[in-house]
Design an enzyme around this catalytic site. Structure first.
Site, PDB file in Angstrom:
ATOM      1  N   GLY A  59       1.239  -1.078  -0.115  1.00 33.14           N
ATOM      2  CA  GLY A  59       0.042   0.275   0.120  1.00 33.14           C
ATOM      3  C   GLY A  59       0.886   1.363   0.418  1.00 33.14           C
ATOM      4  N   CYS A  60       0.125   2.130   0.527  1.00 28.32           N
ATOM      5  CA  CYS A  60       0.621   3.748   0.422  1.00 28.32           C
ATOM      6  C   CYS A  60       2.792   3.458   1.099  1.00 28.32           C
ATOM      7  CB  CYS A  60       0.282   4.815   1.186  1.00 28.32           C
ATOM      8  SG  CYS A  60       1.012   6.622   1.082  1.00 28.32           S
ATOM      9  N   PHE A  61       3.631   3.667   0.389  1.00 33.42           N
ATOM     10  CA  PHE A  61       4.778   3.428   1.553  1.00 33.42           C
ATOM     11  C   PHE A  61       4.953   4.436   1.792  1.00 33.42           C
ATOM     12  CE2 PHE A  61       6.641   5.332  -2.458  1.00 33.42           C
ATOM     13  CZ  PHE A  61       6.184   6.901  -2.946  1.00 33.42           C
ATOM     14  N   HIS A 107      -2.325   2.705   7.051  1.00 34.03           N
ATOM     15  CA  HIS A 107      -2.673   1.077   7.062  1.00 34.03           C
ATOM     16  C   HIS A 107      -3.567   0.229   8.709  1.00 34.03           C
ATOM     17  CE1 HIS A 107       0.523   1.375   4.402  1.00 34.03           C
ATOM     18  NE2 HIS A 107       1.107   0.148   3.622  1.00 34.03           N
TER      19      HIS A 107
END
Length: 208
Positions: A44-46, A193
């Site tokens: 997902g979004c880093f 997350h």
């Protein structure tokens, strides 16, 4: 020792990412000390993904970037368009005497929901897919076995099938400087997350 394929053909980007890690105070870019190893994960979004890994004892440095696509030297805007095929990826440079690859896999599985396909929560698109990029046969075998173990754990709780891809490491393009350690620079920044709440059976993997 595997160091990972690294692309730094854009001189400006290379200069931007030559900075030291905000927390480990070690360089983001190679060359790394010879005793260290590299692992790469997409979850997902880093921004939030990187934060999970830099907090682990034994991690020497982390960096965010793009891999798994077809465009050379992609920018964040190009990756977000969904046209390049890249995923947002965290590179983890670690000392295997202090932290093991199975422990990194546990962090990976518990740090996101690996059943969501081309999304992670409200973040939707191919760049947010769940992936493990293995460096060698040992990492591949451990990653595949870890998927089996985590699928069993999820299924026991009524969870859905895992959609994570396990594929060979490809060229890693460092993301722009402002993305590196983003949540360290912006403590109130977005982090999508949440994970599944199901713990990864680390002991089972380590016994094999």
């Amino acid at each position: 020792m595997f160091y990972g394929a690294t692309a730094m053909t854009d001189a400006g980007l290379m200069e931007e990412t030559r900075e030291l890690h905000l927390f480990t105070r070690n360089p983001l870019t190679p060359p790394y000390p010879v005793q260290l190893q590299i692992a790469e994960f997409a979850l997902g979004c880093f921004w939030g993904a990187e934060q999970r890994f830099w907090q682990l004892k034994g991690v020497w440095t982390t960096a965010v970037g793009y891999t798994g696509g077809k465009t050379l030297d992609p920018t964040y805007e190009e990756v977000c368009s969904g046209q390049t095929g890249h995923a947002e990826v965290v590179r983890v440079v670690y000392d295997s005497d202090l932290i093991t690859y199975p422990e990194l896999l546990a962090c990976f599985w518990e740090g996101h929901d690996p059943t969501q396909g081309m999304r992670q929560g409200n973040d939707i698109g191919t760049q947010y897919r769940s992936s493990v990029y293995y460096a060698d046969r040992e990492q591949e075998e451990l990653a595949r076995r870890s998927l089996e173990l985590y699928q069993a754990a999820l299924s026991a709780k009524g969870g859905d099938p895992i959609t994570t891809e396990i594929v060979p490491s490809e060229t890693f393009y460092f993301a722009e400087s402002y993305h590196q350690q983003y949540l360290g620079k912006n403590p109130g920044g977005y982090c999508g997350h949440g994970g599944t709440g199901v713990p990864f059976p680390l002991k089972a993997l380590c016994k094999e």
